[in-house]
Motif scaffolding. Sequence first.
Motif, short mmCIF file in Angstrom:
data_model
loop_
_atom_site.label_atom_id
_atom_site.label_comp_id
_atom_site.label_asym_id
_atom_site.label_seq_id
_atom_site.Cartn_x
_atom_site.Cartn_y
_atom_site.Cartn_z
N LEU A 53 50.03 33.98 43.54
CA LEU A 53 49.56 32.72 42.97
C LEU A 53 48.05 32.70 43.13
N ARG A 54 47.35 32.04 42.22
CA ARG A 54 45.89 31.98 42.30
C ARG A 54 45.40 30.62 41.82
N THR A 55 44.20 30.26 42.25
CA THR A 55 43.62 29.01 41.80
C THR A 55 42.10 29.03 41.94
N ASP A 56 41.46 28.09 41.30
CA ASP A 56 40.01 27.93 41.36
C ASP A 56 39.59 27.56 42.79
N ASN A 57 38.47 28.10 43.23
CA ASN A 57 38.02 27.79 44.60
C ASN A 57 37.71 26.31 44.80
N PHE A 58 37.42 25.57 43.73
CA PHE A 58 37.17 24.14 43.87
C PHE A 58 38.41 23.29 43.59
N ASN A 59 39.53 23.92 43.27
CA ASN A 59 40.76 23.16 43.05
C ASN A 59 41.50 23.04 44.39
N ASP A 106 35.03 31.33 41.54
CA ASP A 106 35.68 32.22 42.49
C ASP A 106 37.17 31.89 42.43
N THR A 107 38.02 32.89 42.60
CA THR A 107 39.46 32.70 42.52
C THR A 107 40.09 32.95 43.88
N VAL A 108 40.85 31.96 44.37
CA VAL A 108 41.55 32.09 45.65
C VAL A 108 42.94 32.66 45.37
N MET A 109 43.25 33.78 46.03
CA MET A 109 44.50 34.50 45.79
C MET A 109 45.48 34.27 46.96
N TYR A 110 46.74 34.07 46.61
CA TYR A 110 47.82 33.88 47.57
C TYR A 110 48.99 34.77 47.17
N SER A 111 49.92 35.00 48.11
CA SER A 111 51.11 35.74 47.75
C SER A 111 52.26 35.44 48.71
N ILE A 112 53.45 35.76 48.23
CA ILE A 112 54.68 35.72 49.02
C ILE A 112 55.37 37.07 48.81
N ALA A 113 55.64 37.79 49.89
CA ALA A 113 56.31 39.08 49.81
C ALA A 113 57.82 38.88 49.89
N ALA A 114 58.55 39.87 49.38
CA ALA A 114 60.02 39.77 49.35
C ALA A 114 60.59 39.51 50.74
N GLY A 115 60.01 40.10 51.77
CA GLY A 115 60.50 39.90 53.13
C GLY A 115 60.29 38.49 53.67
N GLU A 116 59.42 37.74 53.02
CA GLU A 116 59.15 36.35 53.42
C GLU A 116 59.97 35.34 52.63
N TRP A 117 60.66 35.82 51.60
CA TRP A 117 61.31 34.93 50.64
C TRP A 117 62.38 34.05 51.29
N GLY A 171 42.88 36.15 50.02
CA GLY A 171 41.43 36.23 50.01
C GLY A 171 40.85 35.58 48.76
N VAL A 172 39.57 35.83 48.54
CA VAL A 172 38.86 35.21 47.43
C VAL A 172 38.21 36.31 46.58
N LEU A 173 38.47 36.24 45.27
CA LEU A 173 37.78 37.12 44.33
C LEU A 173 36.55 36.38 43.83
N ARG A 174 35.38 36.84 44.21
CA ARG A 174 34.15 36.13 43.86
C ARG A 174 33.71 36.47 42.44
N HIS A 175 33.15 35.44 41.79
CA HIS A 175 32.63 35.58 40.42
C HIS A 175 33.68 36.23 39.53
N HIS A 176 34.85 35.57 39.46
CA HIS A 176 36.04 36.22 38.91
C HIS A 176 36.41 35.81 37.49
N ALA A 177 36.23 34.55 37.14
CA ALA A 177 36.69 34.10 35.82
C ALA A 177 35.85 32.93 35.33
N GLN A 178 35.74 32.85 34.01
CA GLN A 178 34.92 31.78 33.42
C GLN A 178 35.74 30.51 33.24
N ARG A 179 35.13 29.39 33.60
CA ARG A 179 35.76 28.08 33.38
C ARG A 179 35.46 27.61 31.96
N ARG A 180 36.17 26.55 31.57
CA ARG A 180 35.98 25.98 30.25
C ARG A 180 34.54 25.51 30.02
#
Length: 197
Positions: free
Chosen positions: A132-138, A169-180, A154-163
Amino acid sequence: MNTVLPATLELHGVRLEPLGAHHADGLRAAAADGELWQLRVTSVPAPDEVDAYIYKAIGQRPTRLAFAVIDVASGALMGTTSYHDIVADIGRLEIGYTWYAKRWQRTHVNTTCKLLLMTHAFETLGAALVGLRTDNFNHASQAAIERLGAKKDGVLRHHAQRRDGTVRDTVMYSIAAGEWAEVKAHLRYKLAQHGMA
């Protein structure tokens, strides 16, 4: 991971069905509830952009599968969500492009959608990881993702253009199968607090 094919998923009065051109009017109404396209940190289409938004989503298959989020009782379209950045060879996909009409925010809808999508991803598709990912200001979105039980990668810096033309910057998250199993139990607990057995 199995091939991600269009599917319809349903639970607790919420139905996810593949997004199509026939959802355009409902999507416009959902976006208008709160004028969501005015929010700087989301990618909600303005009313005159809805048709292009839908056709773009359909055109991104097989790396994206967009869903309309429907209220089963009324048939109203509540919003949309997607599997995206699908990489079947390594068992990875992400859940995103998610937004709901203002009146459906802070209800059981988002938790139900995430339970449906993650159950399908891990238990039917055989995903190894859901991102899952989201805007650093969201900050509201970050809090919602963390409430699901996702881990911050973690955070991908200077990653995507806003409207508005700025670059996020994009904040990245994840859930692994072992955590499900633990995340699933947590989501069910949260839904039970909303009166969803």
